[in-house]
Scaffold this motif. Structure first.
Motif, PDB file in Angstrom:
ATOM      1  N   TRP A  32       0.833  -1.215   0.000  1.00 29.65           N
ATOM      2  CA  TRP A  32       0.000   0.000   0.000  1.00 29.65           C
ATOM      3  C   TRP A  32       0.866   1.262   0.000  1.00 29.65           C
ATOM      4  O   TRP A  32       0.582   2.227  -0.713  1.00 29.65           O
ATOM      5  CB  TRP A  32      -0.922  -0.002   1.224  1.00 29.65           C
ATOM      6  CG  TRP A  32      -2.166  -0.821   1.065  1.00 29.65           C
ATOM      7  CD1 TRP A  32      -2.520  -1.943   1.773  1.00 29.65           C
ATOM      8  CD2 TRP A  32      -3.241  -0.595   0.143  1.00 29.65           C
ATOM      9  NE1 TRP A  32      -3.734  -2.418   1.352  1.00 29.65           N
ATOM     10  CE2 TRP A  32      -4.206  -1.605   0.354  1.00 29.65           C
ATOM     11  CE3 TRP A  32      -3.468   0.367  -0.838  1.00 29.65           C
ATOM     12  CZ2 TRP A  32      -5.378  -1.688  -0.386  1.00 29.65           C
ATOM     13  CZ3 TRP A  32      -4.650   0.295  -1.577  1.00 29.65           C
ATOM     14  CH2 TRP A  32      -5.586  -0.720  -1.344  1.00 29.65           C
ATOM     15  N   LEU A  33       1.904   1.256   0.814  1.00 30.03           N
ATOM     16  CA  LEU A  33       2.811   2.400   0.838  1.00 30.03           C
ATOM     17  C   LEU A  33       3.447   2.622  -0.528  1.00 30.03           C
ATOM     18  O   LEU A  33       3.569   3.754  -1.009  1.00 30.03           O
ATOM     19  CB  LEU A  33       3.911   2.187   1.879  1.00 30.03           C
ATOM     20  CG  LEU A  33       3.536   2.380   3.343  1.00 30.03           C
ATOM     21  CD1 LEU A  33       4.693   1.975   4.246  1.00 30.03           C
ATOM     22  CD2 LEU A  33       3.147   3.831   3.612  1.00 30.03           C
ATOM     23  N   GLY A  34       3.853   1.531  -1.180  1.00 23.50           N
ATOM     24  CA  GLY A  34       4.476   1.636  -2.493  1.00 23.50           C
ATOM     25  C   GLY A  34       3.553   2.226  -3.535  1.00 23.50           C
ATOM     26  O   GLY A  34       3.958   3.062  -4.350  1.00 23.50           O
ATOM     27  N   VAL A  35       2.292   1.805  -3.523  1.00 19.49           N
ATOM     28  CA  VAL A  35       1.322   2.333  -4.489  1.00 19.49           C
ATOM     29  C   VAL A  35       1.128   3.838  -4.280  1.00 19.49           C
ATOM     30  O   VAL A  35       1.158   4.627  -5.237  1.00 19.49           O
ATOM     31  CB  VAL A  35      -0.015   1.591  -4.370  1.00 19.49           C
ATOM     32  CG1 VAL A  35      -1.091   2.282  -5.205  1.00 19.49           C
ATOM     33  CG2 VAL A  35       0.139   0.138  -4.817  1.00 19.49           C
ATOM     34  N   ALA A  36       0.922   4.245  -3.031  1.00 14.57           N
ATOM     35  CA  ALA A  36       0.658   5.656  -2.742  1.00 14.57           C
ATOM     36  C   ALA A  36       1.834   6.546  -3.138  1.00 14.57           C
ATOM     37  O   ALA A  36       1.669   7.565  -3.825  1.00 14.57           O
ATOM     38  CB  ALA A  36       0.343   5.826  -1.248  1.00 14.57           C
ATOM     39  N   VAL A  37       3.023   6.152  -2.732  1.00 17.93           N
ATOM     40  CA  VAL A  37       4.204   6.964  -3.036  1.00 17.93           C
ATOM     41  C   VAL A  37       4.506   6.937  -4.532  1.00 17.93           C
ATOM     42  O   VAL A  37       4.874   7.953  -5.132  1.00 17.93           O
ATOM     43  CB  VAL A  37       5.417   6.469  -2.226  1.00 17.93           C
ATOM     44  CG1 VAL A  37       6.686   7.206  -2.639  1.00 17.93           C
ATOM     45  CG2 VAL A  37       5.161   6.652  -0.734  1.00 17.93           C
ATOM     46  N   GLY A  38       4.318   5.778  -5.159  1.00 14.42           N
ATOM     47  CA  GLY A  38       4.613   5.648  -6.577  1.00 14.42           C
ATOM     48  C   GLY A  38       3.753   6.530  -7.457  1.00 14.42           C
ATOM     49  O   GLY A  38       4.234   7.115  -8.437  1.00 14.42           O
ATOM     50  N   VAL A  39       2.481   6.637  -7.141  1.00 13.65           N
ATOM     51  CA  VAL A  39       1.581   7.497  -7.923  1.00 13.65           C
ATOM     52  C   VAL A  39       2.027   8.957  -7.832  1.00 13.65           C
ATOM     53  O   VAL A  39       2.065   9.681  -8.835  1.00 13.65           O
ATOM     54  CB  VAL A  39       0.129   7.337  -7.448  1.00 13.65           C
ATOM     55  CG1 VAL A  39      -0.767   8.408  -8.064  1.00 13.65           C
ATOM     56  CG2 VAL A  39      -0.401   5.942  -7.805  1.00 13.65           C
ATOM     57  N   ILE A  40       2.385   9.386  -6.636  1.00 13.99           N
ATOM     58  CA  ILE A  40       2.856  10.763  -6.456  1.00 13.99           C
ATOM     59  C   ILE A  40       4.117  11.016  -7.275  1.00 13.99           C
ATOM     60  O   ILE A  40       4.253  12.041  -7.965  1.00 13.99           O
ATOM     61  CB  ILE A  40       3.109  11.052  -4.969  1.00 13.99           C
ATOM     62  CG1 ILE A  40       1.791  11.013  -4.195  1.00 13.99           C
ATOM     63  CG2 ILE A  40       3.794  12.409  -4.789  1.00 13.99           C
ATOM     64  CD1 ILE A  40       1.960  11.059  -2.690  1.00 13.99           C
ATOM     65  N   LEU A  41       5.046  10.080  -7.239  1.00 12.05           N
ATOM     66  CA  LEU A  41       6.295  10.235  -7.982  1.00 12.05           C
ATOM     67  C   LEU A  41       6.062  10.270  -9.486  1.00 12.05           C
ATOM     68  O   LEU A  41       6.710  11.043 -10.200  1.00 12.05           O
ATOM     69  CB  LEU A  41       7.247   9.085  -7.634  1.00 12.05           C
ATOM     70  CG  LEU A  41       7.837   9.080  -6.227  1.00 12.05           C
ATOM     71  CD1 LEU A  41       8.655   7.821  -5.998  1.00 12.05           C
ATOM     72  CD2 LEU A  41       8.696  10.318  -6.001  1.00 12.05           C
TER      73      LEU A  41
END
Length: 442
Positions: free
Chosen positions: A95-104
């Motif tokens: 979940w953390l990866g998805v959230a941060v990845g979209v922002i990046l």
């Protein structure tokens, strides 16, 4: 029981390390293929790939706690016999990866070219890097999902499935890369698109693995907050790495396209061998974490010593290998005479530091498995400030070129080795418990 009696069998270490080696080697091996394909387009596209690839690595590597922090936490829980909770750590890391990845991904569309120009100056190299990076960072959420998947699977001592998933994704990318670059005429952009397709396939496989486990999929902020606590130290540690490596690429790019291209080739070989050495460290990470989770300090210390010796021997072997192929390997990546002439200024530093790297990566794995992230953070930052950064920027000021850059890297590795050996000797890293937060010093 004596420390010698707590040693794990070589078969157990290799059973974890060999599949991990495949996972770790797959990405840099793909980048080497990518470098060889793009290298025949000329110096500017290759230098653009060097800068864009470095920036991509900078972004993704800042989130390595999704792999290494997750492994440390899941390994302790696995050692304590709590597999369901171990897998739940992987869910929250995803979940953390998805959230941060979209922002990046969104941010990259705005700042890719300006950041490239800041590092290399306005011009064709920065333009090529910005174009490649905008495409490649569309896959940021996919990369971070894969990182989280590798983390929890290593923690439960399953390194075979991640190997399979990674080989499938990177294999597709490797086949598509030359096709998109040349017959389809997409050039440098084709390499970024091929990379993105492979990332999509690998991420889908890791998500499927979580679904098969039937772990709770709902986001849990308590677990994510605990992961972020350990992640803070790992992010600062990685930031120290990336400031150094990005500075080196920037200095090489400002020196000239040929220097930047030569640095790209040797640097990618460095990344390849670093991750190969890290395969033994991953075995140590999983085994040390499980040993401490089950309450066995002697076993954790025995694994630490055992894997460090294995890795030192492996590093010496790599030094011999790269010495033997020094006359032929560089020409695989480029036929540009000016680039080939620059390469020896970095090559022999790269060869000489291999045994040091063997010790450093093994002990990194031990302390990551123990969750000793705070010490790793401090040791890395001090080594960077004292060793690497001063020499890199002096190399630019005094025109030392690649020799100056790679002297800095060598000093950085030696300083790290000293700090890690001191920590290993102290034994303060070995604390027991299913989570390090609840553990007490051994």
């Amino acid at each position: 029981m004596s420390e010698a009696g707590e040693r794990v069998s070589p078969r157990k270490v290799l059973g974890l390390a060999v599949p991990a080696l495949g996972v770790l080697a797959a990405e840099p091996l793909y980048v080497l293929v990518d470098t060889a394909v793009v290298g025949h387009l000329g110096a500017v596209p290759l230098a653009g790939l060097a800068l864009g690839g470095t920036l991509f690595t900078l972004v993704s590597s800042q989130l390595t706690f999704l792999t290494y922090g997750t492994t440390a936490r899941t390994a302790r829980l696995h050692g304590a016999g709590r597999r369901t909770e171990a897998v739940a750590e992987g869910v929250q890391a995803t979940w953390l990866g998805v959230a941060v990845g979209v922002i990046l991904s969104l941010l990259a569309q705005l700042v890719a070219t300006p950041v490239a120009e800041l590092l290399a100056g306005p011009g064709p190299v920065a333009d090529a890097a910005g174009t490649w990076l905008r495409i490649a960072l569309c896959g940021a959420p996919l990369v971070l999902i894969t990182m989280a998947g590798n983390g929890w699977m290593r923690g439960v001592q399953d390194t075979v499935r991640p190997l399979r998933y990674t080989l499938i994704g990177n294999g597709v990318s490797a086949v598509l890369c030359p096709i998109l670059v040349y017959p389809m005429g997409l050039g440098l952009e084709g390499s970024a698109i091929a990379n993105l397709i492979g990332q999509t396939i690998a991420a889908a496989l890791f998500i499927r693995a979580l679904l098969v486990e039937k772990a709770p999929l709902r986001p849990d902020w308590t677990k994510m907050r605990a992961q972020l606590g350990m992640g803070r130290d790992l992010v600062l540690r990685t930031l120290a790495f990336q400031v150094c490596f990005l500075s080196a690429t920037s200095v090489a790019a400002r020196t000239g396209a040929e220097t930047a291209a030569a640095h790209q080739v040797v640097w990618q070989l460095w990344m390849f061998q670093s991750l190969v050495l890290d395969s033994l460290a991953i075995a140590a990470q999983s085994l040390v974490g499980a040993a401490l989770g089950s309450g066995s300090v002697p076993r954790a210390k025995a694994v630490a010593k055992q894997v460090t010796w294995y890795s030192l021997v492996f590093g010496c072997g790599l030094a011999v290998f790269f010495t033997a192929v020094s006359g032929v390997l560089p020409s695989v990546f480029t036929t540009d005479a000016a680039v080939l002439a620059e390469m020896p200024h970095a090559w022999w530093f790269f060869v000489a530091v291999q045994p040091v790297a063997g010790v450093v990566f093994a002990l990194d794995g031990v302390f990551l498995g123990a969750g000793d992230a705070a010490y790793l953070r401090t040791a890395t930052i001090l080594s960077a400030v004292i060793g690497y950064l001063p020499l890199i920027w002096l190399a630019l000021a005094f025109g030392w070129g690649l020799a100056g850059i790679w002297t800095g890297l060598s000093l950085f590795m030696v300083l790290r080795m000293v700090t890690l050996l001191l920590r290993a000797r102290s034994g303060k890293w070995a604390v027991t418990g299913a989570t390090r937060e609840a553990a007490a010093p051994a």
